[in-house]
Design an enzyme around this catalytic site. Sequence first.
Site, PDB file in Angstrom:
ATOM      1  CB  CYS A  58      -4.652  -4.707   2.805  1.00 42.62           C
ATOM      2  SG  CYS A  58      -4.277  -3.959   4.383  1.00 42.62           S
ATOM      3  CG  ASP A  72      -1.457  -2.005   4.057  1.00 44.08           C
ATOM      4  OD1 ASP A  72      -1.014  -2.508   3.013  1.00 44.08           O
ATOM      5  OD2 ASP A  72      -2.282  -1.076   4.085  1.00 44.08           O
ATOM      6  CB  CYS A  75      -2.807   1.396   0.276  1.00 40.48           C
ATOM      7  SG  CYS A  75      -3.783   1.723   1.742  1.00 40.48           S
ATOM      8  CB  CYS A 108      -5.884   2.809   6.261  1.00 45.00           C
ATOM      9  SG  CYS A 108      -5.857   1.853   4.740  1.00 45.00           S
TER      10      CYS A 108
END
Lengths: 140, 239
Positions: free
Chosen positions: A37, A39, A64, A107
Amino acid sequence: MAYSEKVIDHYNQPRNVGSLDKKEKNVGTGIVGAPECGDVMKLQIKVNDKTGVVEDAKFKTFGCGSAIASSSLATEWLRGKTIDEAMEIKNVDIVNELSLPPVKIHCSVLAEDAIKAAIADYKKKQNGNGVDPVREDDQE
Amino acid sequence: MSTPKQTDQSHSLCWNCHSELESPYKCVRCVKIQPWADDTDYFQFLGLPRRLQIDLDDLEARFLKLSRIFHPDFFQESEFAEQDIALVNAARLNKAYATLKDRETRAGYILELELGEKYRPTKNVPPELATSIFEVQELMAELSTHSGNAAEQETIKALKARKEELHKDSHARLEELDVHFAAYDKVIGAATSPFEPSVRRKIEEILRAMDQTLAARLYLKRIIQNITATLEGNSTNGH
């Protein structure tokens, strides 16, 4: 996909955003990233030398809403915990607290990895430049 | 061109005339093209050994030769079953060629092939890469707060320099794949059986390294795109 209220709350009012001086001996820094992603998350802890308690925790996350909320929550939980207690924080606890959906579980994993990396960095500093006992135990 | 291994008895008979197949592609007796057996991987179908260092000219020649056998245009007048085989095989052949031609997708394919269902790309990147990406993200965040002053120019300059570095890093990791490919081929080439535990261990170690390289490449690709978009957005805003 709808975010839970708690995620939105942390996203709108992230706790403990910022940086600690990574050169300080009692500050541990963990930076972890997720290739799928894009991140990236930085989490820092400041540990009281005498009590071994996390006095301060800061984070900065580019990612996110769930990644931001996960790391924000992690810093809240870290404050006031001993290093050993901090090691016990698991990603599932974050998932449950924030009601993260399955696609956002990574996450919380990232946040747990960041905690572990910050603690490992702190311990490494305490041991001088010797081997890092936490990381070795941690190997899968 | 060597032929793919026929393991399943049902695949070695022509679907149409049921005679023994000499080639897996076409029946010599009734000249019907043959379906692509499910247990035949891309390497096998192209008549290649499972090796990662591939001669691209040879790969292309094999692809073109097989394309001429299966091209759907040649089967417009054929019965429906054969049209269908041509369509499926041609599409799979294109996919096979595209997958094996590119080093990254080839590496991804071998990971799936070797590790099967249990393979999940790694979610971890080396700490120094995460740190460097974090710094780049900070620069980009800085850019959105500055506007039209000297500090902005400084940040743009710094970002461009970082992008250049990341490009180099990304390229270096692609070359890293070549090293893994050579290691894989060496182990497979020297092994009497690819299923022997000590061989498997070595193979899996190489596959893990390959997986790490792919993750880093993916991460780098994303951040480079991100920087490009940010720099472009910034220059259009300025006009």
